[in-house]
Design an enzyme around this catalytic site. Structure first.
Site, PDB file in Angstrom:
ATOM      1  N   GLY A  23      -3.841  -3.973   6.233  1.00 16.72           N
ATOM      2  CA  GLY A  23      -2.811  -3.631   7.213  1.00 16.72           C
ATOM      3  C   GLY A  23      -3.134  -2.291   7.846  1.00 16.72           C
ATOM      4  O   GLY A  23      -3.913  -1.508   7.303  1.00 16.72           O
ATOM      5  N   LYS A  31      -2.900   5.015  -2.709  1.00 19.54           N
ATOM      6  CA  LYS A  31      -3.945   5.805  -2.063  1.00 19.54           C
ATOM      7  C   LYS A  31      -4.371   6.899  -3.029  1.00 19.54           C
ATOM      8  O   LYS A  31      -3.519   7.499  -3.706  1.00 19.54           O
ATOM      9  CB  LYS A  31      -3.395   6.428  -0.775  1.00 19.54           C
ATOM     10  N   LYS A  56      -9.533  -6.940   8.251  1.00 25.52           N
ATOM     11  CA  LYS A  56      -8.561  -6.532   9.267  1.00 25.52           C
ATOM     12  C   LYS A  56      -9.117  -7.049  10.580  1.00 25.52           C
ATOM     13  O   LYS A  56     -10.241  -6.677  10.958  1.00 25.52           O
ATOM     14  CB  LYS A  56      -8.439  -5.007   9.327  1.00 25.52           C
ATOM     15  N   GLU A  60     -10.923   0.491  -3.503  1.00 24.80           N
ATOM     16  CA  GLU A  60     -11.253   0.196  -2.110  1.00 24.80           C
ATOM     17  C   GLU A  60     -11.952   1.395  -1.463  1.00 24.80           C
ATOM     18  O   GLU A  60     -11.482   2.526  -1.556  1.00 24.80           O
ATOM     19  CB  GLU A  60      -9.933  -0.119  -1.379  1.00 24.80           C
ATOM     20  N   LYS A 113      -0.930  -1.090  -4.553  1.00 28.33           N
ATOM     21  CA  LYS A 113      -2.147  -0.321  -4.233  1.00 28.33           C
ATOM     22  C   LYS A 113      -1.702   1.103  -3.934  1.00 28.33           C
ATOM     23  O   LYS A 113      -0.774   1.304  -3.156  1.00 28.33           O
ATOM     24  CB  LYS A 113      -2.846  -0.955  -3.034  1.00 28.33           C
ATOM     25  N   ASP A 144      -7.060   2.846  -3.209  1.00 28.33           N
ATOM     26  CA  ASP A 144      -7.818   2.919  -1.954  1.00 28.33           C
ATOM     27  C   ASP A 144      -8.146   4.374  -1.670  1.00 28.33           C
ATOM     28  O   ASP A 144      -7.250   5.200  -1.516  1.00 28.33           O
ATOM     29  CB  ASP A 144      -6.967   2.330  -0.815  1.00 28.33           C
ATOM     30  N   ASP A 179     -13.685  -1.894   2.991  1.00 28.44           N
ATOM     31  CA  ASP A 179     -12.759  -1.979   4.123  1.00 28.44           C
ATOM     32  C   ASP A 179     -13.487  -1.382   5.342  1.00 28.44           C
ATOM     33  O   ASP A 179     -14.114  -2.118   6.125  1.00 28.44           O
ATOM     34  CB  ASP A 179     -11.463  -1.213   3.771  1.00 28.44           C
ATOM     35  N   SER A 201       0.882  -1.163   0.000  1.00 28.55           N
ATOM     36  CA  SER A 201       0.000   0.000   0.000  1.00 28.55           C
ATOM     37  C   SER A 201       0.918   1.211   0.000  1.00 28.55           C
ATOM     38  O   SER A 201       1.737   1.367   0.907  1.00 28.55           O
ATOM     39  CB  SER A 201      -0.869  -0.035   1.259  1.00 28.55           C
TER      40      SER A 201
HETATM   41  O1  OSB Z   1      -7.154   1.755   4.450  1.00 28.81           O
HETATM   42  O2  OSB Z   1      -5.918   0.038   4.360  1.00 28.81           O
HETATM   43  C1  OSB Z   1      -6.144   1.170   4.797  1.00 28.81           C
HETATM   44  C2  OSB Z   1      -3.132   2.342   6.849  1.00 28.81           C
HETATM   45  C3  OSB Z   1      -3.766   3.011   7.870  1.00 28.81           C
HETATM   46  C4  OSB Z   1      -5.128   3.110   7.872  1.00 28.81           C
HETATM   47  C5  OSB Z   1      -5.880   2.526   6.840  1.00 28.81           C
HETATM   48  C6  OSB Z   1      -5.248   1.841   5.819  1.00 28.81           C
HETATM   49  C7  OSB Z   1      -3.853   1.768   5.820  1.00 28.81           C
HETATM   50  C8  OSB Z   1      -3.084   1.134   4.759  1.00 28.81           C
HETATM   51  C9  OSB Z   1      -1.728   0.613   5.159  1.00 28.81           C
HETATM   52  O3  OSB Z   1      -3.426   1.084   3.598  1.00 28.81           O
HETATM   53  C10 OSB Z   1      -1.511  -0.803   4.850  1.00 28.81           C
HETATM   54  C11 OSB Z   1      -0.262  -1.331   5.505  1.00 28.81           C
HETATM   55  O4  OSB Z   1      -0.227  -1.479   6.759  1.00 28.81           O
HETATM   56  O5  OSB Z   1       0.692  -1.608   4.784  1.00 28.81           O
HETATM   57 MG    MG Z   2      -8.292   0.567   3.093  1.00 25.58          MG
END
Ligand code: OSB
Ligand code: MG
Length: 371
Positions: free
Chosen positions: A290, A163, A262, A213, A161, A188, A238, A135
């Site tokens: 994560g 953001k 999660k 996402e 992925k 995402d 999510d 991510s």
């Molecule tokens: O939306 O998946 C998410 C990190 C913090 C809060 C929300 C998200 C995330 C990530 C990080 O996308 C994923 C990772 O821990 O590598």
């Molecule tokens: Mg997410």
């Protein structure tokens, strides 16, 4: 196992590189770790609540008193045959899933150690090697993002992925696709859009994304089903999936085609397995999300990812992407094929480095069973 005491602590760990989502840029993590002390065995759990109530309404300052005043007292002094027996004991507390998961997952770790079995087997896992994705947060420039993607592809990761948010989306995806037409790519939004932006969201369809996402509101399922009808790209939920009923509802109304699991968001491993099973029975693939975890939470994510319906690469990546030095030994490593090999030792297979944790600890409280 008799739950004799619980240690709650906060550690602080700077990230190797800042992580930016549509709601925040994070430079350093404040992480709650929880230890259950049972008959000479210590089980470790990580509370994945953030520094702020932005991803979810939970944050570390809500988790601490919730554990102290409600969750720890609900389980202290109890003797459990299995970790999952803590779920009904904590059920009177509504919400606070990340706080509950810290307690429950620590108990699973203790149970695995007590029974001398790997945690992944205790959870019902079957995979011996799991697929990893990364991510990648919003960067200062698109060039910086492209450089990072190149590094992660070279490392072998199987899914990229990125953001996205309004202003950092279609333009960015265009640049990525023009350089790498064929990589497995997803995005995402962390709830950055509304249905009024449907015409804009339709543009995402041209990029052949594995998924988008959580495009809409964090607490919405219904309007995602309206959006999914309009898009070719699969929606993955999510934020809005808090338990197996949410997953069943989302799938019944076709609000998404993929679900991100999660354990913290759904309240612990027991519910995570139920979400997994609800998706499996409808032939919907899941993957493990994560939350910028330290090694303790990372090791738990790895164990969970061995369940058979974790069919897509998870946000489960190497320790060194986040930390100069992780708090487990060995650190999480990813093969050149973009996988993590599952360890066979009892528990998570990763030893918790208590000496390092002690140095990183900024507050600590111990709760004991009343005699
Ligand atoms: O939306 O998946 C998410 C990190 C913090 C809060 C929300 C998200 C995330 C990530 C990080 O996308 C994923 C990772 O821990 O590598
Ligand atoms: Mg997410």
């Amino acid at each position: 196992m008799k739950i004799e005491a619980i240690t709650l602590r906060e550690i602080q760990m700077p990230l190797v590189h800042f992580f930016e989502t549509s709601f925040k840029r994070t430079f350093s993590r404040r992480i709650l770790l929880l230890t259950v002390h049972c008959d000479g065995i210590d089980g470790w759990g990580e509370c994945v609540a953030g520094e702020d109530p932005f991803y979810s309404s939970e944050w570390i300052e809500s988790a601490w008193p919730t554990i102290k005043h409600y969750l720890a007292p609900a389980v202290l002094g109890r003797t459990l045959a299995a970790a999952r027996e803590c779920v009904p004991l904590m059920a009177r507390v509504r919400g606070h899933h990340m706080a509950k998961a810290a307690v429950e997952n620590a108990l699973w770790d203790a149970e695995a150690k007590e029974k001398q079995v790997p945690l992944w087997k205790l959870l019902g896992g079957t995979l011996r090697e799991i697929s990893c994705g990364v991510s990648i947060g919003i960067q200062d420039s698109v060039e910086q993002l492209l450089d990072t993607i190149q590094i992660e592809l070279t490392a072998g990761y199987r899914r990229i992925k990125v953001k996205v948010k309004p202003g950092w989306d279609v333009n960015v995806l265009e640049r990525i696709r023009s350089r790498w037409p064929d990589i497995v790519l997803s995005c995402d939004a962390n709830s950055a859009y509304t249905l009024d932006q449907l015409e804009h969201l339709r543009k995402f369809d041209q990029f052949n994304l594995l998924m988008i996402e959580q495009p809409l509101w964090h607490d919405d399922i219904y309007y995602h089903s309206q959006l999914q009808k309009e898009l070719r790209t699969a929606i993955c939920l999510d934020e809005s999936i808090h338990h197996a009923r949410d997953a069943a509802k989302a799938l019944d109304i076709s609000a998404c085609r993929i679900i991100n699991i999660k354990a913290g968001r759904v309240g612990g491993f027991t519910e995570a397995i139920k979400v997994h099973d609800a998706c499996a029975s409808r032939n919907i693939p899941v993957w493990c999300g994560g939350m910028l975890e330290s090694g303790v939470g990372r090791a738990h994510n790895i164990a969970l990812s061995t369940l058979p319906n974790f069919r897509l690469p998870g946000d489960v990546s190497a320790s060194k992407r986040y930390w100069k030095e992780d708090i487990i030994e060995p650190e999480v490593e990813v093969t050149p094929q973009g996988t993590i090999l599952i360890r066979d030792e009892p528990g998570t297979g990763y030893r918790v480095r208590e000496d390092v944790i002690e140095k990183l600890t900024v507050r600590k409280e111990i709760f004991r069973a009343e005699k």
